[in-house]
Design an enzyme around this catalytic site. Structure first.
Site, PDB file in Angstrom:
ATOM      1  N   ARG A  37       3.882  74.568  42.295  1.00 11.52           N
ATOM      2  CA  ARG A  37       4.205  73.158  42.053  1.00 11.52           C
ATOM      3  C   ARG A  37       4.667  72.934  40.613  1.00 11.52           C
ATOM      4  O   ARG A  37       5.400  71.973  40.342  1.00 11.52           O
ATOM      5  CB  ARG A  37       2.993  72.280  42.371  1.00 11.52           C
ATOM      6  CG  ARG A  37       2.865  72.003  43.866  1.00 11.52           C
ATOM      7  CD  ARG A  37       1.708  71.105  44.183  1.00 11.52           C
ATOM      8  NE  ARG A  37       1.804  70.559  45.524  1.00 11.52           N
ATOM      9  CZ  ARG A  37       0.783  70.060  46.199  1.00 11.52           C
ATOM     10  NH1 ARG A  37      -0.423  70.057  45.681  1.00 11.52           N
ATOM     11  NH2 ARG A  37       0.975  69.577  47.413  1.00 11.52           N
ATOM     12  N   LYS A 202      -7.580  68.522  55.339  1.00 12.84           N
ATOM     13  CA  LYS A 202      -7.452  67.065  55.164  1.00 12.84           C
ATOM     14  C   LYS A 202      -7.299  66.418  56.546  1.00 12.84           C
ATOM     15  O   LYS A 202      -6.274  65.822  56.877  1.00 12.84           O
ATOM     16  CB  LYS A 202      -6.270  66.732  54.260  1.00 12.84           C
ATOM     17  CG  LYS A 202      -6.493  67.142  52.803  1.00 12.84           C
ATOM     18  CD  LYS A 202      -5.320  66.776  51.921  1.00 12.84           C
ATOM     19  CE  LYS A 202      -5.569  67.199  50.478  1.00 12.84           C
ATOM     20  NZ  LYS A 202      -4.372  67.060  49.637  1.00 12.84           N
ATOM     21  N   GLY A 360       0.475  71.871  49.549  1.00 15.22           N
ATOM     22  CA  GLY A 360       0.059  72.598  48.363  1.00 15.22           C
ATOM     23  C   GLY A 360      -0.626  73.904  48.713  1.00 15.22           C
ATOM     24  O   GLY A 360      -0.252  74.973  48.214  1.00 15.22           O
ATOM     25  N   GLY A 384       1.032  66.392  53.314  1.00 11.17           N
ATOM     26  CA  GLY A 384       0.937  65.037  53.841  1.00 11.17           C
ATOM     27  C   GLY A 384       2.260  64.296  53.679  1.00 11.17           C
ATOM     28  O   GLY A 384       2.700  63.578  54.585  1.00 11.17           O
TER      29      GLY A 384
END
Ligand SMILES: Nc1ncnc2c1ncn2[C@@H]1O[C@H](COP(=O)(O)OP(=O)(O)O)[C@@H](O)[C@H]1O
Ligand SMILES: O=C(OP(=O)(O)O)[C@H](O)COP(=O)(O)O
Length: 403
Positions: A37, A202, A360, A384
């Site tokens: 990232r 998540k 990620g 997401g």
């Protein structure tokens, strides 16, 4: 949407430019285990610095509770950014306080600074627009222009993604432009069979996207922590596995709708279980056992898909013309639970179709497990964010960059 090229054309020498990045990298203590990232935002930061801007880079990291917490400091990311740029990068130990103000004031043309984790300030994620706005006012005082380049966070309506660009001339950075360009291929005229693989931890965030995906994908493969809410909805014992209890009825409805609409919803047929979460620090052997998905002992936790599921998922990916994958199939950070994620990564590589890996941890997983990034069609920095884009939702952080 104006892009960073428009800002560069207007001239940025001497201007303070706020870059909202997503530097939410995986950490082992203070060691970054995957810097993807950070590398992803380099083109934007470099272009601005080379043009003489005073660059203020900001991001969240993890989910601290609106107050400083050293475990979530961006300091390691700031040093890594400096290494990758080959220049010194200043680091402010707060977000809008004395350190940030003096660090930004001390920047010369072409210099770069990183300010501390935006989520150390409760205003960043506040539900109350006035509270978010007050924080955004303070952030706005640090800059003359805003570049949105934190693709992984554009699905969040936070102070730095929505309220701040409303206060400054705003532009989309190179990463956001690339990500949106690629993801468009999965929404406009997608080639079929279109297979979506979902896993990760998540669960509450990502279960909702299945509602839309049931009308879009031909096949949905469910693994990772996400799988156990489905197994529970089928009436199976799931032991101490990750569970989103309040979503069990919703998931039962997904199972019913999938059957009705002939979407293949594929669940693990076996899983690896152990009596607790593995030690990710020592990586001590976890001695898991493979059990059938309907035979998880009550005192055991499911931590990866099992060997039969690996074969099944690979076969379901073999003829895919388009694949989107978000969320590791297991706790890949421990070698005993990495095989499911490896098998799915390999199946994407072997697939003849256009393959996208998003998220990620998913992106980190394929690199950490030794796969060649070039073997995938695209590796997205957002999990997401890309899922919500594929759902057809308006992403607040993208909408905020519109003219
Ligand atoms: N069965 C499981 N139980 C608990 N955690 C899991 C399980 N399978 C995967 N995970 C965890 O999910 C995490 C990644 O989830 P998530 O953040 O949703 O993915 P991404 O960042 O790719 O969007 C990893 O840290 C992994 O250890
Ligand atoms: O890691 C992220 O998302 P992802 O796990 O869906 O890829 C982003 O940095 C957003 O973080 P958040 O889900 O804590 O808002």
């Amino acid at each position: 949407m104006k892009t960073i090229d428009a800002l560069l054309a207007e001239g940025v020498a001497g201007k303070r430019v706020f870059v909202r990045a997503d530097l939410n990298v995986p950490l082992d203590g203070t060691t970054i285990t995957d810097d993807g990232r950070i590398r992803a935002v380099l083109p934007t930061v470099k272009a601005l610095a080379d043009a003489g801007a005073r660059v203020v880079v900001a991001s969240h990291l993890g989910r601290p509770k609106g107050a400083p917490d050293p475990a979530y400091s961006l300091a390691p990311a700031a040093s890594r950014l400096g290494e990758l740029l080959g220049t010194a990068v200043a680091f402010a130990t707060d977000t809008v306080g004395e350190s940030a103000t003096s660090t930004v004031a001390g920047l010369g043309d072409g210099d770069v600074a990183v300010i501390e984790n935006l989520r150390f300030n409760a205003g960043e994620t506040a539900k109350d627009p006035a509270e978010r706005g007050a924080f955004a006012d303070q952030l706005a005082a640090l800059a003359d222009a805003y570049v949105g380049d934190g693709f992984g966070a554009v699905h969040r309506a936070h102070a730095s993604t929505v309220d701040l660009p409303a206060r400054l001339p705003h532009y989309a950075g190179y990463l956001i432009a690339t990500e949106v360009g690629v993801l468009k291929r999965l929404t406009e005229d997608v080639k079929r069979p279109y297979v979506v693989a979902l896993g990760g931890a998540k669960v509450s965030d990502k279960l909702a996207v299945i509602d839309q995906l049931l009308g879009k994908a031909d096949r949905l493969l469910i693994g990772g922590g996400m799988a156990y809410t489905f197994l529970k909805a089928k009436g199976y014992e799931i032991g101490t596995s990750l569970l989103q209890e309040d979503q069990v009825p919703v998931v039962a409805e997904y199972l019913r709708r999938a059957e009705e609409s002939c979407v293949e919803l594929v669940l693990p047929v076996d899983v690896l279980v152990a009596d607790g979460f593995p030690d990710l620090k020592t990586k001590a052997p976890a001695h898991p056992t493979a059990v059938a998905a309907d035979a998880i002992p009550a005192d055991q936790q499911g931590l990866d898909i099992g060997p039969e599921s690996r074969k099944l998922y690979a076969s379901k990916l073999a003829d895919a013309a388009t694949v989107f994958w978000n969320g590791p199939m297991g706790v890949f950070e421990h070698p005993d639970y990495a095989e499911g994620t490896k098998a799915v990564a390999q199946a994407l590589i072997d697939s003849p179709g256009f393959t996208v890996v998003g998220g990620g941890d998913s992106a980190a997983a394929v690199r950490i497990l030794g796969f060649d990034e070039q073997a995938f069609g695209h590796i997205s920095t957002g999990g997401g964010a890309s899922l919500e884009y594929l759902e057809g939702k308006t992403l607040p952080g993208l909408a905020a960059l519109e003219d």
